[in-house]
Design a protein around this motif. Structure first.
Motif, mmCIF file in Angstrom:
data_model
loop_
_atom_site.group_PDB
_atom_site.id
_atom_site.type_symbol
_atom_site.label_atom_id
_atom_site.label_comp_id
_atom_site.label_asym_id
_atom_site.label_seq_id
_atom_site.Cartn_x
_atom_site.Cartn_y
_atom_site.Cartn_z
ATOM 1 N N PRO A 25 1.374 29.018 -1.719
ATOM 2 C CA PRO A 25 -0.127 29.383 -0.946
ATOM 3 C C PRO A 25 0.136 30.067 0.331
ATOM 4 N N LEU A 26 -0.855 30.805 0.873
ATOM 5 C CA LEU A 26 -0.666 31.505 2.041
ATOM 6 C C LEU A 26 -0.401 30.570 3.305
ATOM 7 N N ASP A 27 -1.538 29.672 3.331
ATOM 8 C CA ASP A 27 -1.785 28.949 4.241
ATOM 9 C C ASP A 27 -0.203 28.106 4.624
ATOM 10 N N LYS A 28 0.513 27.622 3.507
ATOM 11 C CA LYS A 28 1.738 26.931 3.735
ATOM 12 C C LYS A 28 2.727 27.979 4.148
ATOM 13 N N ALA A 29 2.693 29.302 3.625
ATOM 14 C CA ALA A 29 3.617 30.201 3.876
ATOM 15 C C ALA A 29 3.613 30.375 5.461
#
Length: 465
Positions: free
Chosen positions: A65-69
């Motif tokens: 997920p982009l937020d976790k990256a």
């Protein structure tokens, strides 16, 4: 700062931010590195921006997920800058003090006054190695090139016979010996002991710089026999000073942080009791922060005051010393973010699994990974940071000495064959007035010799310690 717990690494790799398999992760790593290489080489994007975009691309290709990256990248960036940012700043200040006070010129002139004839290449490698301890590579080149050109011209030496030893001394210090940014970041990433890494780094550096410097310079001088270009002989910093610090005081100031950090490592081995008063004292005075801070404060009285610097000029010098490192800090920080994204995606565990299947020694694997990224990006710092992130889990079961050797294997690999995508390649080419072909036959080959010799020595040491 210098110890990243194995438990943290294990936690990062047990619960990755993506459930991708090894095949997808492998493709994601290659794609992420390819993005960085493309942005740096083809689009000439600053390495900070390239590493930031490459980290997000890695996460996206791995299915995270982009937020976790984003969270992984910012966490890694913050932790890296917190760990080594102050040390890089203190090193920059010390280097600026050494250059502007005339202390570096004093070291150079004193050693050159006692050298001559066949000993001159050895004198140059000694000068570069000593001065290279607190200086960034690019600063050391700018500082020493006028000296190299003057010595070559006045003594009627081949430019390569004098220049290669100086470049070798600077390059070896840059890649293998803390407190340079690359080794510091690798130490932080794999949880190595700084004092042990410093001691082993010096042990590997000495024979490496002898082979790649004075010995190779004989061959390089036959391959490329060029005179020193007149246009590049610049004014030296101390020419505007009425007086400058003494040789002994300057040398003591340069070596002070190294002695303090090595003393801590020695006390750790001899005393081996964390509660013992002596060890607790040396844990403080031998920490990189206190060692470098002490050297900077001592330098005010041993370097700046003897050169006639007033208080306001000292303050201005510190400010000027900090200004050029903004880009370095951002690159190192972004590299730390890329490293953390690699770890959080589970790439570290993938490397651990693959290395077991391939039966490749961990130190050789670390060297090969650093070599690959160095050839692709042209940056020794990017190669060191990225390789350290990839192989960090391999350090979990290593002894203290082998973890330190892992750092040195990465550092050695990061110096392999500098070519047209490396800023250092063009810096040396322009200063020495060489063609691209001549620069490859001298500078690029010298870098490769450093990488191979240092890597080989690291592997040999791993068999006996």
């Amino acid at each position: 700062m210098t110890r990243l717990s194995v438990e943290m690494l294990a936690a990062d790799t047990v619960e990755p931010i993506t459930s991708a398999g090894h095949a997808q992760l492998g493709i994601a790593v290659l794609a992420g590195i390819a993005v960085i290489v493309l942005l740096i080489t083809q689009f000439k994007l600053h390495a900070f921006l390239a590493l930031t975009i490459g980290s997000l691309a890695l996460g996206a290709f791995a299915g995270a997920p982009l937020d976790k990256a984003i969270a992984s990248f910012t966490t890694g960036l913050g932790a890296t800058v917190a760990g080594v940012g102050v040390l890089i700043a203190l090193g920059a200040i010390l280097g600026k003090m050494l250059a502007d006070s005339g202390g570096a010129d004093q070291i150079v002139d004193t050693i050159l006054a006692k050298a001559g004839g066949r000993s001159m290449p050895w004198a140059m490698v000694l000068i570069a190695s000593v001065i290279g301890l607190p200086l960034f590579f690019e600063v050391g080149v700018v500082l020493l090139i006028p000296v190299v050109l003057m010595v070559a011209k006045r003594g009627n030496y081949s430019l390569m016979r004098i220049g290669i030893p100086a470049l070798a001394g600077l390059s070896v210090m840059h890649g293998l010996v803390p407190p340079h940014p690359g080794p510091l970041v690798a130490i932080d990433a794999v949880g190595a002991n700084l004092g042990v890494t410093l001691a082993l780094g010096v042990l590997v550096a000495i024979p490496t710089v002898v082979v790649a410097g004075p010995l190779f310079s004989r061959v390089a001088a036959r391959w490329v026999d060029v005179p020193a270009p007149d246009r590049m002989i610049a004014q030296r910093p101390s020419e505007d000073l009425e007086k400058r610090p003494g040789f002994g005081a300057t040398l003591a100031t340069i070596l002070l942080p190294v002695v303090l950090m090595l003393s801590k490592a020695l006390v750790d081995i001899v005393v081996d009791d964390p509660e013992h008063t002596v060890q607790r004292v040396f844990d403080v005075v031998g920490s990189p922060l206190i060692a470098l801070l002490t050297a900077v404060l001592v330098g005010i009285f041993t370097l700046l005051r003897p050169a006639g610097f007033a208080k306001d000029r000292i303050s201005g010098l510190v400010e000027k010393g900090l200004a050029p490192i903004a880009g370095i800090l951002l690159i190192v920080g972004a590299g730390g973010g890329f490293k953390q994204t690699l770890i959080d995606c589970g790439v570290g565990q993938m490397v651990l699994d693959i290395s077991k299947d391939w039966s490749i020694p961990a130190l050789l694997l670390a060297w090969l990974i650093a070599v690959t990224i160095r050839l692709a990006t042209g940056s020794a710092t990017v190669a060191t940071i990225s390789a350290a992130g990839l192989v960090a889990p391999l350090a979990a079961d290593m002894s203290t000495t082998h973890t330190a050797l892992l750092v040195l294997a990465i550092g050695a690999g990061s110096l392999f064959f500098s070519h047209v995508n490396d800023a250092g390649f063009w810096l040396v080419k322009e200063y020495f007035g060489l063609t691209v072909g001549q620069n490859i036959k001298t500078w690029s080959v010298m870098e490769t010799i450093i990488s191979v010799v240092a890597g080989g020595l690291v592997l040999l040491l791993s068999l006996v310690i």
